[in-house]
Design a protein around this motif. Structure first.
Motif, PDB file in Angstrom:
ATOM      1  N   ARG A   1      40.192  41.846  29.118  1.00  0.00           N
ATOM      2  CA  ARG A   1      38.766  41.836  29.339  1.00  0.00           C
ATOM      3  C   ARG A   1      37.946  41.363  27.959  1.00  0.00           C
ATOM      4  O   ARG A   1      37.272  40.820  27.587  1.00  0.00           O
ATOM      5  CB  ARG A   1      38.055  42.572  30.156  1.00  0.00           C
ATOM      6  CG  ARG A   1      38.495  42.487  31.682  1.00  0.00           C
ATOM      7  CD  ARG A   1      37.971  43.535  32.663  1.00  0.00           C
ATOM      8  NE  ARG A   1      38.556  44.591  32.423  1.00  0.00           N
ATOM      9  CZ  ARG A   1      38.095  46.079  32.484  1.00  0.00           C
ATOM     10  NH1 ARG A   1      37.009  45.999  32.870  1.00  0.00           N
ATOM     11  NH2 ARG A   1      38.756  46.914  32.314  1.00  0.00           N
TER      12      ARG A   1
ATOM     13  N   SER B   1      48.293  41.994  32.441  1.00  0.00           N
ATOM     14  CA  SER B   1      47.302  42.481  33.431  1.00  0.00           C
ATOM     15  C   SER B   1      46.037  42.120  33.306  1.00  0.00           C
ATOM     16  O   SER B   1      45.374  42.449  32.157  1.00  0.00           O
ATOM     17  CB  SER B   1      47.560  43.991  33.603  1.00  0.00           C
ATOM     18  OG  SER B   1      46.430  44.108  34.802  1.00  0.00           O
ATOM     19  N   GLU B   2      45.536  41.048  34.141  1.00  0.00           N
ATOM     20  CA  GLU B   2      44.244  40.725  33.871  1.00  0.00           C
ATOM     21  C   GLU B   2      43.186  41.555  34.100  1.00  0.00           C
ATOM     22  O   GLU B   2      41.859  41.414  33.881  1.00  0.00           O
ATOM     23  CB  GLU B   2      43.868  39.361  34.905  1.00  0.00           C
ATOM     24  CG  GLU B   2      43.912  39.938  36.525  1.00  0.00           C
ATOM     25  CD  GLU B   2      43.764  38.482  37.318  1.00  0.00           C
ATOM     26  OE1 GLU B   2      42.526  38.779  37.952  1.00  0.00           O
ATOM     27  OE2 GLU B   2      44.529  37.714  37.284  1.00  0.00           O
ATOM     28  N   PHE B   3      43.482  43.023  34.824  1.00  0.00           N
ATOM     29  CA  PHE B   3      42.591  43.805  34.918  1.00  0.00           C
ATOM     30  C   PHE B   3      42.455  44.969  33.820  1.00  0.00           C
ATOM     31  O   PHE B   3      41.744  45.814  33.727  1.00  0.00           O
ATOM     32  CB  PHE B   3      43.014  45.025  35.957  1.00  0.00           C
ATOM     33  CG  PHE B   3      42.952  43.742  37.361  1.00  0.00           C
ATOM     34  CD1 PHE B   3      41.774  43.251  37.804  1.00  0.00           C
ATOM     35  CD2 PHE B   3      44.167  43.521  38.033  1.00  0.00           C
ATOM     36  CE1 PHE B   3      41.607  42.620  38.816  1.00  0.00           C
ATOM     37  CE2 PHE B   3      43.985  42.713  39.134  1.00  0.00           C
ATOM     38  CZ  PHE B   3      42.870  42.315  39.526  1.00  0.00           C
TER      39      PHE B   3
END
Length: 104
Positions: free
Chosen positions: A29, A22-24
């Motif tokens: 990050r 998940s890029e979230f």
């Protein structure tokens, strides 16, 4: 593949790789701040059976592909295609068409 990875490092890498789908996610990050870790994780493979990511190759296998049937070619040959599995648990599952390759 990276140099020797301890079992604990492999577990941590698999957790991070799963979380980073998940890029979230926080870990996704955070990798931007740690390019050396991101580079190491970029070398990860995917299990041909369960599709889970892994860092250390546990089991190298081959699958024989029939060129005429699977590739729509005129040749009647079957060729071995390299596939990777994440664990012996996956390899020991029934119903797959992968053959383990032993190191020489």
């Amino acid at each position: 593949m990276p140099a020797a990875v301890s079992p604990g490092q492999e577990q941590a890498a698999r957790l991070i790789l799963t979380e980073c789908r998940s890029e979230f996610s926080f870990l996704h990050r955070a990798l931007a701040l740690h390019p050396a870790v991101a580079d190491m994780l970029a070398l990860a493979g995917r299990c041909a059976l369960c599709s889970q990511a892994f860092l250390t190759t546990w089991l190298e296998c081959v699958q024989f592909v029939n060129l005429k049937k699977d590739m729509k070619m005129r040749s009647l040959q079957s060729i071995p295609v390299r596939v990777l599995l994440c664990s012996y648990n996956c390899f020991n599952q029934s119903g797959h068409v992968y053959y383990g390759v032993a190191p020489v």
